[in-house]
Write a protein that holds these residues in place. Structure first.
Motif, PDB file in Angstrom:
ATOM      1  N   GLU A 127       0.823  -1.193   0.000  1.00 12.48           N
ATOM      2  CA  GLU A 127       0.000   0.000   0.000  1.00 12.48           C
ATOM      3  C   GLU A 127       0.864   1.253   0.000  1.00 12.48           C
ATOM      4  OE1 GLU A 127      -2.627  -0.381   3.255  1.00 12.48           O
ATOM      5  OE2 GLU A 127      -3.913  -1.822   2.245  1.00 12.48           O
ATOM      6  N   PHE A 128       2.029   1.167   0.644  1.00 18.95           N
ATOM      7  CA  PHE A 128       2.922   2.316   0.677  1.00 18.95           C
ATOM      8  C   PHE A 128       3.399   2.652  -0.735  1.00 18.95           C
ATOM      9  CE2 PHE A 128       7.145   4.150   0.857  1.00 18.95           C
ATOM     10  CZ  PHE A 128       6.933   5.228   1.695  1.00 18.95           C
ATOM     11  N   ARG A 129       3.752   1.625  -1.516  1.00 19.96           N
ATOM     12  CA  ARG A 129       4.218   1.876  -2.881  1.00 19.96           C
ATOM     13  C   ARG A 129       3.110   2.490  -3.729  1.00 19.96           C
ATOM     14  NH1 ARG A 129       6.105  -3.501  -2.551  1.00 19.96           N
ATOM     15  NH2 ARG A 129       8.267  -3.657  -1.899  1.00 19.96           N
ATOM     16  N   MET A 130       1.877   2.015  -3.501  1.00 16.14           N
ATOM     17  CA  MET A 130       0.770   2.501  -4.307  1.00 16.14           C
ATOM     18  C   MET A 130       0.399   3.929  -3.950  1.00 16.14           C
ATOM     19  SD  MET A 130      -1.628  -0.870  -4.135  1.00 16.14           S
ATOM     20  CE  MET A 130      -3.009  -0.032  -4.888  1.00 16.14           C
ATOM     21  N   ALA A 131       0.385   4.230  -2.640  1.00 16.49           N
ATOM     22  CA  ALA A 131      -0.055   5.554  -2.207  1.00 16.49           C
ATOM     23  C   ALA A 131       1.061   6.572  -2.220  1.00 16.49           C
ATOM     24  CB  ALA A 131      -0.635   5.466  -0.792  1.00 16.49           C
ATOM     25  N   GLY A 132       2.313   6.104  -2.174  1.00 14.75           N
ATOM     26  CA  GLY A 132       3.429   7.029  -2.184  1.00 14.75           C
ATOM     27  C   GLY A 132       3.597   7.761  -0.879  1.00 14.75           C
ATOM     28  N   GLY A 133       3.059   7.242   0.197  1.00 13.45           N
ATOM     29  CA  GLY A 133       3.221   7.941   1.467  1.00 13.45           C
ATOM     30  C   GLY A 133       2.333   7.373   2.539  1.00 13.45           C
ATOM     31  N   GLU A 134       1.902   8.261   3.428  1.00 14.30           N
ATOM     32  CA  GLU A 134       1.193   7.859   4.638  1.00 14.30           C
ATOM     33  C   GLU A 134      -0.236   7.446   4.331  1.00 14.30           C
ATOM     34  OE1 GLU A 134       0.067   9.804   8.970  1.00 14.30           O
ATOM     35  OE2 GLU A 134       1.008  10.995   7.411  1.00 14.30           O
ATOM     36  N   ALA A 135      -0.693   6.406   5.012  1.00 15.79           N
ATOM     37  CA  ALA A 135      -2.066   5.951   4.828  1.00 15.79           C
ATOM     38  C   ALA A 135      -2.983   6.697   5.779  1.00 15.79           C
ATOM     39  CB  ALA A 135      -2.167   4.446   5.076  1.00 15.79           C
ATOM     40  N   GLY A 136      -4.272   6.610   5.498  1.00 13.49           N
ATOM     41  CA  GLY A 136      -5.253   7.281   6.326  1.00 13.49           C
ATOM     42  C   GLY A 136      -5.588   6.461   7.548  1.00 13.49           C
ATOM     43  N   PRO A 137      -6.599   6.879   8.312  1.00 12.83           N
ATOM     44  CA  PRO A 137      -6.974   6.166   9.517  1.00 12.83           C
ATOM     45  C   PRO A 137      -7.408   4.758   9.195  1.00 12.83           C
ATOM     46  CG  PRO A 137      -8.664   7.741   8.873  1.00 12.83           C
ATOM     47  CD  PRO A 137      -7.486   7.984   7.996  1.00 12.83           C
ATOM     48  N   GLY A 138      -6.954   3.825   9.977  1.00 13.43           N
ATOM     49  CA  GLY A 138      -7.239   2.436   9.692  1.00 13.43           C
ATOM     50  C   GLY A 138      -8.201   1.848  10.692  1.00 13.43           C
ATOM     51  N   ILE A 139      -8.648   0.674  10.399  1.00 18.04           N
ATOM     52  CA  ILE A 139      -9.552  -0.013  11.300  1.00 18.04           C
ATOM     53  C   ILE A 139      -8.904  -0.237  12.645  1.00 18.04           C
ATOM     54  CG2 ILE A 139     -10.740  -2.207  11.666  1.00 18.04           C
ATOM     55  CD1 ILE A 139     -11.193  -2.346   8.700  1.00 18.04           C
ATOM     56  N   GLU A 140      -7.622  -0.619  12.640  1.00 18.10           N
ATOM     57  CA  GLU A 140      -6.958  -0.906  13.904  1.00 18.10           C
ATOM     58  C   GLU A 140      -6.906   0.303  14.822  1.00 18.10           C
ATOM     59  OE1 GLU A 140      -5.809  -3.770  10.915  1.00 18.10           O
ATOM     60  OE2 GLU A 140      -5.796  -1.621  10.970  1.00 18.10           O
ATOM     61  N   SER A 159       2.761  14.197  14.194  1.00 16.38           N
ATOM     62  CA  SER A 159       3.297  15.489  14.611  1.00 16.38           C
ATOM     63  C   SER A 159       4.812  15.554  14.518  1.00 16.38           C
ATOM     64  CB  SER A 159       2.861  15.793  16.045  1.00 16.38           C
ATOM     65  OG  SER A 159       3.355  14.812  16.943  1.00 16.38           O
ATOM     66  N   GLU A 160       5.481  14.420  14.302  1.00 10.65           N
ATOM     67  CA  GLU A 160       6.944  14.390  14.292  1.00 10.65           C
ATOM     68  C   GLU A 160       7.527  14.260  12.883  1.00 10.65           C
ATOM     69  OE1 GLU A 160       8.807  14.824  16.938  1.00 10.65           O
ATOM     70  OE2 GLU A 160       7.099  14.975  18.284  1.00 10.65           O
ATOM     71  N   ALA A 161       6.782  13.673  11.967  1.00 11.72           N
ATOM     72  CA  ALA A 161       7.332  13.413  10.632  1.00 11.72           C
ATOM     73  C   ALA A 161       7.450  14.703   9.823  1.00 11.72           C
ATOM     74  CB  ALA A 161       6.447  12.420   9.892  1.00 11.72           C
ATOM     75  N   PHE A 162       8.486  14.758   8.973  1.00 10.10           N
ATOM     76  CA  PHE A 162       8.704  15.926   8.128  1.00 10.10           C
ATOM     77  C   PHE A 162       7.847  15.882   6.871  1.00 10.10           C
ATOM     78  CE2 PHE A 162      12.745  15.732  10.502  1.00 10.10           C
ATOM     79  CZ  PHE A 162      12.717  17.005  11.053  1.00 10.10           C
ATOM     80  N   ASN A 163       7.473  14.679   6.427  1.00 10.40           N
ATOM     81  CA  ASN A 163       6.672  14.556   5.210  1.00 10.40           C
ATOM     82  C   ASN A 163       5.938  13.220   5.244  1.00 10.40           C
ATOM     83  OD1 ASN A 163       8.492  12.459   3.999  1.00 10.40           O
ATOM     84  ND2 ASN A 163       9.946  14.167   4.041  1.00 10.40           N
ATOM     85  N   PRO A 164       4.936  13.044   4.388  1.00  7.86           N
ATOM     86  CA  PRO A 164       4.155  11.800   4.395  1.00  7.86           C
ATOM     87  C   PRO A 164       4.982  10.553   4.115  1.00  7.86           C
ATOM     88  CG  PRO A 164       3.003  13.518   3.193  1.00  7.86           C
ATOM     89  CD  PRO A 164       4.366  14.045   3.471  1.00  7.86           C
ATOM     90  N   ALA A 167       6.660   9.564   7.300  1.00 12.39           N
ATOM     91  CA  ALA A 167       5.627   9.055   8.208  1.00 12.39           C
ATOM     92  C   ALA A 167       5.202   7.645   7.817  1.00 12.39           C
ATOM     93  CB  ALA A 167       4.418   9.989   8.205  1.00 12.39           C
ATOM     94  N   GLY A 168       5.074   7.396   6.505  1.00 13.48           N
ATOM     95  CA  GLY A 168       4.675   6.063   6.053  1.00 13.48           C
ATOM     96  C   GLY A 168       5.697   5.004   6.405  1.00 13.48           C
ATOM     97  N   ILE A 169       6.982   5.317   6.218  1.00 17.09           N
ATOM     98  CA  ILE A 169       8.032   4.349   6.565  1.00 17.09           C
ATOM     99  C   ILE A 169       8.057   4.126   8.069  1.00 17.09           C
ATOM    100  CG2 ILE A 169      10.503   3.863   6.438  1.00 17.09           C
ATOM    101  CD1 ILE A 169      10.640   5.710   3.999  1.00 17.09           C
ATOM    102  N   ALA A 170       7.894   5.214   8.840  1.00 15.19           N
ATOM    103  CA  ALA A 170       7.911   5.095  10.296  1.00 15.19           C
ATOM    104  C   ALA A 170       6.768   4.209  10.783  1.00 15.19           C
ATOM    105  CB  ALA A 170       7.814   6.478  10.929  1.00 15.19           C
ATOM    106  N   ARG A 171       5.589   4.370  10.192  1.00 14.42           N
ATOM    107  CA  ARG A 171       4.453   3.537  10.599  1.00 14.42           C
ATOM    108  C   ARG A 171       4.704   2.065  10.260  1.00 14.42           C
ATOM    109  NH1 ARG A 171       0.026   6.633  12.006  1.00 14.42           N
ATOM    110  NH2 ARG A 171       0.086   8.818  11.350  1.00 14.42           N
ATOM    111  N   TYR A 172       5.371   1.827   9.148  1.00 15.58           N
ATOM    112  CA  TYR A 172       5.699   0.447   8.786  1.00 15.58           C
ATOM    113  C   TYR A 172       6.680  -0.150   9.795  1.00 15.58           C
ATOM    114  CZ  TYR A 172       7.365  -3.505   6.028  1.00 15.58           C
ATOM    115  OH  TYR A 172       7.707  -4.758   5.609  1.00 15.58           O
ATOM    116  N   ILE A 173       7.668   0.629  10.197  1.00 17.23           N
ATOM    117  CA  ILE A 173       8.643   0.164  11.194  1.00 17.23           C
ATOM    118  C   ILE A 173       7.950  -0.138  12.514  1.00 17.23           C
ATOM    119  CG2 ILE A 173      10.630   0.876  12.581  1.00 17.23           C
ATOM    120  CD1 ILE A 173      11.646   2.430  10.144  1.00 17.23           C
TER     121      ILE A 173
END
Length: 508
Positions: A127-140, A159-164, A167-173
């Motif tokens: 999903e990260f590759r498709m969206a190119g960044g941070e995803a929206g609110p999820g079910i979890e 509030s900490e990420a410099f760009n989407p 943020a997307g990579i951080a959420r994956y980690i």
């Protein structure tokens, strides 16, 4: 007139809470998955119940339906009206649980663009590759229960990420961290999974390691302790040597360690005391397992004419029928009075359960339809348009008791193009507008605070007093302590904490 005992006959009518009626009312508070479990138990207990061969067409309701069309054929009798309106002897008006409304959520502002992604570790890469960044609110993000480590960290990323992308990579980690908060994958593996450079992954890992609790995202015990030492401003060359040789600490070779660090006995004792104060498992204080995926009970989809279709999720609701053929077969073999009474009881139970489930579906659709109607701005434009709403307002609009609405909104989730939300999310206290005019949802105020802080200049961090003035300009009449409460509720630090965080980020 002489006084004395006498016997009178009087005729009266009353509604009695029978076990079946109690069961029907309790069904309202169950989620679809819980109802599915209940139906499974009923199928085992009643031989006349069976699952329909073809699923029933999903009942759909729209927000434009006239009031008379909302009435159902099951509301004619006193007992059915009692089920539909919840006016039982134990009914009391119930208040909204404020604690459940203060959980941090993404703002979701902007025009509708499509479905949100789930954000779990398993599907983030594609999903990260498709969206190119941070995803929206999820079910979890909206599952009940105590916050897990992943949920706690996810709330801080925005509030900490410099760009989407970061943020997307951080959420994956974050999705890959174990219960103690450690990361066991290498930068090269993460970069290959996400299709980004190792430098981008390293920047995102530094972001994760800067989150609370300090020490999460470490790849070894030494790194975890070093992160905490840096946070405490105790990571000098001597402490670095001590942390790099934790194996010697475990072996008790203190004399050797003291020589390696080049300190005297007093300083070495202080260093060991400092070392013991650090937490080797910073993530252990949170729930070990991330919240499981939630299956939505209600599906909301936009129509071509600008309205909304509201339907129950039939994938989690088996269609029950009475097996008439088996009933006739059994009836022919019932020769004694006890067997016939048992068969009649099972038939009545089966009919009642089917009727109660049908009433439950219609009641949920009524409440969901009114919610969508009242919060139309949220579904179109995001949380900034979320209006204050109470149980009583919805109950009065649909002609039901407040406690019935409370039961319907418990443990149930609604899926829409903006994400999946608990029904109680749409009930929020109001904040007075500037000049005493109008009111705004507390969630809308939180979104406004987050927007202001996200846009602040690193050289001019906004204090709570400055936020009060800016919010007043937006039409929100708030006290400074209220702004501080909402700011903390969405996981944003004070002006001093934010200034320090941005200074550290600029020094990278």
């Amino acid at each position: 007139m002489a006084l004395g005992p006498r016997l009178d006959l009087r005729q009266s009518q009353s509604l009695v809470m029978t076990p079946q009626l109690q069961q029907a009312i309790k069904l309202l508070a169950l989620s679809n998955l819980e109802v599915e479990t209940f139906i499974g138990e009923a199928l085992d207990a009643n031989p006349l119940l069976d699952v329909g061969a073809e699923p029933a067409p999903p009942p759909v309701e729209t927000v434009e339906m006239p009031e008379e069309a909302r009435r159902t054929t099951l509301e004619g009798s006193p007992v059915d009206q009692l089920i539909g309106e919840g006016r039982a002897s134990d009914d009391r008006p119930l208040d909204i649980d404020a604690g459940s409304l203060d959980r941090d959520r993404d703002t979701g502002d902007g025009e509708l663009t499509g479905n949100s992604t789930s954000g779990t570790a398993d599907n983030w890469a594609s999903e990260f590759r498709m969206a190119g960044g941070e995803a929206g609110p999820g079910i979890e993000d909206h599952a009940g229960g105590a916050a897990s480590l992943a949920e706690h960290l996810q709330a801080q990323v925005g509030s900490e990420a410099f760009n989407p992308v970061e943020a997307g990579i951080a959420r994956y980690i974050i999705g890959l961290l174990d219960d103690a908060g450690y990361l066991h994958a290498s930068l090269a593996e993460l970069a290959a999974d996400l299709g980004v450079s190792e430098d981008a992954v390293e920047d995102a890992l530094i972001l994760v390691q800067s989150l609370d609790p300090t020490g999460v995202g470490a790849r070894s015990l030494s790194e975890c302790i070093a992160l905490q030492a840096r946070e405490a401003d105790r990571y000098d060359p001597c402490m670095a040597r001590l942390i790099d040789n934790l194996d010697l600490v475990a072996k008790g070779e203190l004399a050797r360690l003291k020589r390696m660090c080049g300190v005297d006995d007093e300083d070495f004792a202080d260093m060991l005391a400092e070392l013991r104060s650090y937490d080797p498992k910073p993530g252990a204080r949170f729930g070990g397992e991330a919240s499981g995926a939630v299956t939505p009970d209600i599906l909301v989809t936009p129509r071509s004419d600008g309205g909304w279709d509201i339907a129950l999720n039939q994938a989690t609701l088996p269609r029950l029928i009475v097996n008439r053929g088996y009933y006739v077969e059994l009836k022919g073999t019932c020769e004694d009075k006890t067997s016939r009474a048992w068969l009649s009881e099972k038939l009545a139970d089966a009919n009642w359960l089917i009727k109660a489930l049908d009433q439950r579906q219609k009641t949920i659709l009524k409440v969901a339809s009114e919610l969508v109607k009242q919060q139309d701005g949220f579904f179109r434009h995001g949380v900034s348009q979320l209006k204050p709403l109470t149980l009583r307002a919805v109950a009065e609009a649909i002609g039901m008791h407040e406690s019935t609405v409370s039961r319907v909104t418990s443990n149930k989730f609604l899926n829409c193009p903006r994400g999946t939300y608990e029904l109680k999310y749409f009930f929020s206290s109001g904040v007075s507008g500037a000049g005493g005019e109008g009111a705004a949802s507390a969630e809308a105020v939180k979104a406004a605070i987050k927007q202001l802080i996200d846009a602040e200049d690193p050289k001019a961090i906004l204090s709570d007093d400055a936020l009060v003035e800016l919010l007043n300009g937006k039409g929100f009449a708030l006290a400074r302590r209220t702004v501080a409460k909402y700011r903390e509720a969405i996981g944003l630090g004070s002006s001093v904490q934010r200034r320090r965080q941005k200074a550290l980020a600029a020094a990278r």
